[in-house]
Enzyme design. Structure first.
Site, PDB file in Angstrom:
ATOM      1  N   ARG A   1      66.666  76.112  34.044  1.00 15.07           N
ATOM      2  CA  ARG A   1      67.329  74.906  34.534  1.00 15.07           C
ATOM      3  C   ARG A   1      68.759  74.857  34.008  1.00 15.07           C
ATOM      4  O   ARG A   1      69.087  75.468  33.000  1.00 15.07           O
ATOM      5  CB  ARG A   1      66.582  73.641  34.074  1.00 15.07           C
ATOM      6  CG  ARG A   1      65.154  73.576  34.568  1.00 15.07           C
ATOM      7  CD  ARG A   1      64.515  72.260  34.169  1.00 15.07           C
ATOM      8  NE  ARG A   1      63.094  72.247  34.509  1.00 15.07           N
ATOM      9  CZ  ARG A   1      62.400  71.148  34.767  1.00 15.07           C
ATOM     10  NH1 ARG A   1      62.988  69.979  34.718  1.00 15.07           N
ATOM     11  NH2 ARG A   1      61.127  71.226  35.057  1.00 15.07           N
TER      12      ARG A   1
ATOM     13  N   GLU B   1      65.775  71.417  43.295  1.00 14.28           N
ATOM     14  CA  GLU B   1      65.007  70.210  43.017  1.00 14.28           C
ATOM     15  C   GLU B   1      65.828  69.334  42.088  1.00 14.28           C
ATOM     16  O   GLU B   1      66.653  69.826  41.316  1.00 14.28           O
ATOM     17  CB  GLU B   1      63.651  70.537  42.396  1.00 14.28           C
ATOM     18  CG  GLU B   1      63.713  71.234  41.054  1.00 14.28           C
ATOM     19  CD  GLU B   1      62.330  71.555  40.503  1.00 14.28           C
ATOM     20  OE1 GLU B   1      61.337  71.249  41.169  1.00 14.28           O
ATOM     21  OE2 GLU B   1      62.262  72.121  39.398  1.00 14.28           O
TER      22      GLU B   1
ATOM     23  N   LYS C   1      63.683  78.854  40.299  1.00 13.24           N
ATOM     24  CA  LYS C   1      64.904  78.274  39.740  1.00 13.24           C
ATOM     25  C   LYS C   1      65.449  79.196  38.659  1.00 13.24           C
ATOM     26  O   LYS C   1      64.705  79.839  37.938  1.00 13.24           O
ATOM     27  CB  LYS C   1      64.649  76.870  39.218  1.00 13.24           C
ATOM     28  CG  LYS C   1      63.555  76.714  38.189  1.00 13.24           C
ATOM     29  CD  LYS C   1      63.381  75.233  37.839  1.00 13.24           C
ATOM     30  CE  LYS C   1      62.258  75.009  36.839  1.00 13.24           C
ATOM     31  NZ  LYS C   1      60.928  75.183  37.430  1.00 13.24           N
TER      32      LYS C   1
ATOM     33  N   ASP D   1      67.995  74.730  29.709  1.00  9.26           N
ATOM     34  CA  ASP D   1      66.830  74.352  28.915  1.00  9.26           C
ATOM     35  C   ASP D   1      66.388  75.592  28.130  1.00  9.26           C
ATOM     36  O   ASP D   1      66.952  76.677  28.302  1.00  9.26           O
ATOM     37  CB  ASP D   1      65.724  73.771  29.793  1.00  9.26           C
ATOM     38  CG  ASP D   1      65.205  74.746  30.836  1.00  9.26           C
ATOM     39  OD1 ASP D   1      65.867  75.774  31.080  1.00  9.26           O
ATOM     40  OD2 ASP D   1      64.124  74.486  31.407  1.00  9.26           O
TER      41      ASP D   1
ATOM     42  N   THR E   1      56.974  68.886  45.872  1.00 13.57           N
ATOM     43  CA  THR E   1      57.703  68.975  44.607  1.00 13.57           C
ATOM     44  C   THR E   1      57.369  70.261  43.864  1.00 13.57           C
ATOM     45  O   THR E   1      56.214  70.651  43.766  1.00 13.57           O
ATOM     46  CB  THR E   1      57.340  67.773  43.717  1.00 13.57           C
ATOM     47  OG1 THR E   1      57.569  66.580  44.456  1.00 13.57           O
ATOM     48  CG2 THR E   1      58.179  67.763  42.463  1.00 13.57           C
TER      49      THR E   1
ATOM     50  N   SER F   1      58.845  75.816  28.615  1.00 12.05           N
ATOM     51  CA  SER F   1      60.103  75.312  29.153  1.00 12.05           C
ATOM     52  C   SER F   1      60.740  74.319  28.188  1.00 12.05           C
ATOM     53  O   SER F   1      61.133  74.670  27.092  1.00 12.05           O
ATOM     54  CB  SER F   1      59.858  74.685  30.523  1.00 12.05           C
ATOM     55  OG  SER F   1      61.071  74.352  31.157  1.00 12.05           O
TER      56      SER F   1
END
Length: 614
Positions: free
Chosen positions: A322, A418, A432, A317, A394, A158
């Site tokens: 994201r 989130e 996501k 990202d 989370t 990531s």
């Protein structure tokens, strides 16, 4: 015959011998041999007596020789363990024929790790869908769902530094793995540590059981994305909009997918930051390849937007799951939206889109989902608009799996998010997805400009008027020593000796007693003072730290450790009632509370914690 070394430890000697016998990668094998020849036993203990374990949906770590890192041997061991576990869970030939999906990003070794993994599964007679080029992470869970595969693996770290790589695993339901699968896979890996000779055989990549799903899955993904954007918004507002967007892929894989997404929604082509448009494993223009860092990661984007007259910046990202966004205000200043602010906007937008497409449908079975450290704004929106709201632990692994449960019950999941700029704009991907989020956010911006001449910031302020001002503050401190993190949280649990039994002596107030704590929830120990039996409702885990303080003035502050990085994070929020206009007062109070909780509980100077640079 392998050279024998005497480190003074029989266990370390054995691990050195195993590594030199098993590792067929010349570079990492020589790395361990050289350390042994130089007698660097402490370094070897760290590398060989510990190993990477399955954490947040898989593995993530630095790339070098050793069982505690990402390298060919550890990847093969992990693939062998996962293959064995899958065959235990799905023993029939019919199940085995469903295969597994593999994808990779543009990092060093990502393609090789994916190909080695593919060979392991092919050797077990498990068909493999291996993307033939770099893909955005969302395309792996999407393919698991659409192809009905047993599992999926995305090789990515990531937004981690260039030295890292990782191994994200999706289960048969296409959501990231959660307990007990993570523990069971780890146990299976430990039973399959010796690599089979065939696991190194890349000749298997010509197998007739190896397929490239790229064309089929990208066509289907964009067809479904287009269907999720109401036709009226595409034809009436996106087409011919004067609003233009600068886009940064942050040296990752997102550009071709965002470009295609904009075409699907009839949006004007993005103005891509040329230095960051294509995959570059060096990430040479940014200190951290993470748009969550704010303005420091968007310097080139802002420069290009100023030069080209674009008013909005979108940034993914490196693996494009994201999305960050910045908007130029009337004074010409750039505002970088937080993940919580974007979550509020996209949450509202998901309802607006649903009502446009299904005007006669009730919202009573529609759900908004957010993680427990994210803003409660979606909860406030749901309460007033008649939707359901669910809070999870989370991480998208929990929101993805909760979405699976709801969909199985016939419910409609409109949106999940989130605060760490992760957004699921539809259950097309149960994770996501920065590509679809970019498309929806751009469409919303065009819609607002066309219908009410509003900016994104204008709309956010309107939402605060309607649903209540939600002021948030999130940041972190680096801590590279696990014993220090342990000490920090142990002290918090024993800060007030007169307040309850051991490990439940939490502080009762901060800032000299000015801000009193109403309740404490500790998801590490399972304690929750707000519950009649003192037990937390959300799942707990002793392997990570997470304590939430609810204050009498309505503020909520959570302290937790990161599952993937050496950080202690804090998340703070103050919620006002609809119509309350003292926003500056809320911000000021929250700022004071955050400063107090950081200084009094985290003690950065005492514990040598490094604050976030931005």
């Amino acid at each position: 015959m392998a050279m024998e070394f005497d480190s003074g430890s029989a266990e370390l000697n054995q691990r050195i011998a195993e590594w030199l016998r098993w590792d067929k990668n010349e570079k990492t094998c020589d790395e361990i041999r050289d350390l042994a020849e130089r007698g660097e036993w402490e370094t070897l203990r760290g590398r060989l007596l510990q190993r990477l374990t399955f954490g947040t949906a898989g593995l993530r770590g630095v790339m070098h020789g050793g069982f505690n890192a990402m390298n060919d041997l550890v990847v093969i061991q992990s693939a062998q363990g996962l293959a064995k576990y899958l065959l235990q869970c799905y023993p029939s030939a019919e199940d085995r024929s469903r295969g597994i999906v593999l994808g990779y990003d543009g990092r060093y070794n990502s393609k090789r790790f994916a190909e080695l993994s593919a060979c392991v599964f092919l050797n077990e007679n498990i068909p493999v869908w291996l993307y033939g080029r770099t893909v955005a992470t969302p395309f792996v869970p999407f393919a698991v769902l659409e192809l009905k595969c047993l599992a999926g693996i995305m090789v990515t770290a990531s937004h981690n530094p260039k030295e890292d790589n990782g191994y994200k695993v999706y289960w048969t339901n296409s959501a990231q793995i959660i307990p007990p699968h993570d523990r069971n896979i780890q146990a299976s890996i430990l039973e399959c540590l010796e690599p089979l000779a065939s696991s190194w055989n890349l000749d298997l990549l010509v197998s007739d059981q190896l397929h490239d799903p790229y064309d089929k899955m990208t066509e289907l993904y964009f067809r479904k994305l287009q269907a999720n954007v109401p036709k009226a918004f595409i034809s009436d507002y996106n087409t011919g909009s004067a609003l233009r967007f600068v886009y940064s892929a942050m040296h990752g894989v997102g550009y071709p997918f965002v470009q295609r997404a904009f075409e699907c929604a009839n949006l004007a082509a993005v103005v891509a930051v040329p230095e960051q448009r294509d995959p570059d494993p060096e990430f040479r223009t940014v200190k951290f390849p993470n748009p969550e860092e704010g303005k420091s990661s968007l310097v080139l984007s802002m420069r290009l937007a100023n030069e080209t007259g674009c008013g909005v910046i979108l940034a993914n990202d490196p693996d494009a799951d994201r999305l960050a966004c910045a908007e130029k205000d009337a004074k010409g200043e750039w505002r970088v939206f937080s993940g919580n602010e974007l979550g509020a906007l996209l949450g509202w937008w998901s309802i607006r889109c649903y009502r446009e497409q299904y005007p006669d449908q009730s919202l009573s079975d529609c759900y908004l989902i957010a993680s427990t450290v994210s803003s409660k704004m979606c909860r406030s929106i749901a309460a007033i608009e008649g939707l359901q709201f669910i809070e999870t632990l989370t991480g998208f692994k929990w929101m993805g799996n909760k979405s699976v449960e709801l969909l199985a019950q016939g419910k409609t999941v409109l949106f999940a998010f989130e605060e760490a700029i992760g957004f699921m704009c539809s259950p097309t991907v149960l994770d996501k997805d920065g590509v679809s989020a970019a498309c929806h956010l751009a469409t919303m911006a065009c819609y607002l400009r066309a219908t009410s001449n509003q900016s994104l910031a204008d709309k956010l302020n309107e939402l605060y008027d309607i649903y209540g001002f939600h002021c948030t503050s999130t940041s972190y401190h680096f801590c590279y020593e696990p014993p220090v993190i342990e000490r920090v949280f142990k002290r918090i649990r024993n800060l007030d000796p007169a307040n309850g039994p051991a490990d439940q002596r939490y502080p009762r107030a901060i800032a000299g007693g000015r801000f009193k704590i109403a309740n404490v929830r500790d998801l590490t120990t399972g304690y929750d003072s707000s519950q009649p039996d003192g037990r937390a409702i959300l799942p707990t885990s002793s392997s990570s730290q997470m304590i939430t303080f609810s204050f009498e003035n309505g503020a909520v502050i959570t302290l937790r450790t990161s599952g993937t990085e050496p950080k202690i994070k804090y998340y703070a929020e103050m919620c006002a009632q609809p119509g309350q206009r003292d926003w500056a007062g809320s911000r000021s109070t929250l700022r004071e509370m955050v400063e107090a909780i950081v200084e009094e509980l985290l003690q950065p100077e005492v514990n040598n914690l490094t604050p976030r640079s931005d």
